[in-house]
Design an enzyme around this catalytic site. Structure first.
Site, PDB file in Angstrom:
ATOM      1  N   GLY A   1     -68.644  19.774 -58.452  1.00 59.22           N
ATOM      2  CA  GLY A   1     -69.955  20.414 -58.300  1.00 59.22           C
ATOM      3  C   GLY A   1     -70.876  19.488 -57.539  1.00 59.22           C
TER       4      GLY A   1
ATOM      5  N   CYS B   1     -66.745  26.641 -66.169  1.00 58.86           N
ATOM      6  CA  CYS B   1     -66.984  27.074 -64.782  1.00 58.86           C
ATOM      7  C   CYS B   1     -67.137  28.586 -64.676  1.00 58.86           C
ATOM      8  CB  CYS B   1     -65.888  26.569 -63.859  1.00 58.86           C
ATOM      9  SG  CYS B   1     -65.696  24.777 -63.944  1.00 58.86           S
TER      10      CYS B   1
END
Length: 199
Positions: free
Chosen positions: A135, A164
């Site tokens: 990320g 996620c």
């Protein structure tokens, strides 16, 4: 590339330091790689939805500015934050993500752990189970945040979220394949492969 080994740190403290570093850097600033572990924390990415946090118990939840959705960080997980001027390196964000996935796969291959990627779901997987997350945030052509690789940790907090954003996403870690694996050793291999991609 300057590399910092920071030990175990509070997520919010490091996040503030990443933002501060990125805000004051200029075209002459060296890129940096920060290696660390975090105390237990759930972090929501910019695409994160509250309903993906199922049962946080007493673990803190932080709304972050990175890409992606919810994940968990805790001791025994290698976190590598990539503070990089991708504009100077003429790198697109998708290319950077692909290179980070390649690096993670190389580390896992070194330990004979068969890893793969999935189209449309950034990160690295072993079979159907996720072993590493990615990320990032880009500001003024510079990245911060980075990757998290499950090495030898308590995976049970992942059961409190949809990792996620995927319901029933199973997680795995390197210690399932090598019970005595040490995070410090994995970190050294990560740096080695990272520096083959990024001088």
């Amino acid at each position: 590339m300057i590399i910092h080994n920071l030990g175990i740190k509070d997520y919010t403290e490091i996040w503030e330091q990443m933002k501060a570093f990125t805000a004051i850097r200029d075209s002459n600033s060296c890129d940096e790689l920060w290696l660390l572990e975090h105390y237990p924390v759930y972090t929501q990415g910019q695409a994160g939805k509250p309903e993906h946090v199922l049962n946080p118990n007493s673990i803190k939840i932080v709304q972050s500015d990175r890409g992606g959705q919810v994940t968990y960080h805790g001791p025994g997980q290698l976190v590598a934050y990539v503070l990089m001027d991708i504009r100077r390196r003429n790198l697109g964000i998708r290319t950077l993500v692909a290179k980070l996935e390649e690096i993670l796969i190389s580390v896992l291959k070194h330990y004979k752990i068969p890893a793969n990627i999935r189209s449309g779901a950034p990160g690295v997987y072993v079979g159907e189970k996720k072993i590493a997350s990615i990320g990032l945030r880009v500001k003024n052509g510079c990245t911060y945040h980075g990757i998290a690789l499950n090495v030898n940790m308590d995976l049970s907090p992942f059961l409190g979220i949809n990792p996620c954003g995927f319901a029933k996403m199973e997680m795995t870690q390197m210690s399932h394949f090598h019970p005595n694996i040490q995070l410090e050793e994995v970190s050294q291999h990560f740096v080695q492969y990272f520096l083959t991609q990024f001088k």
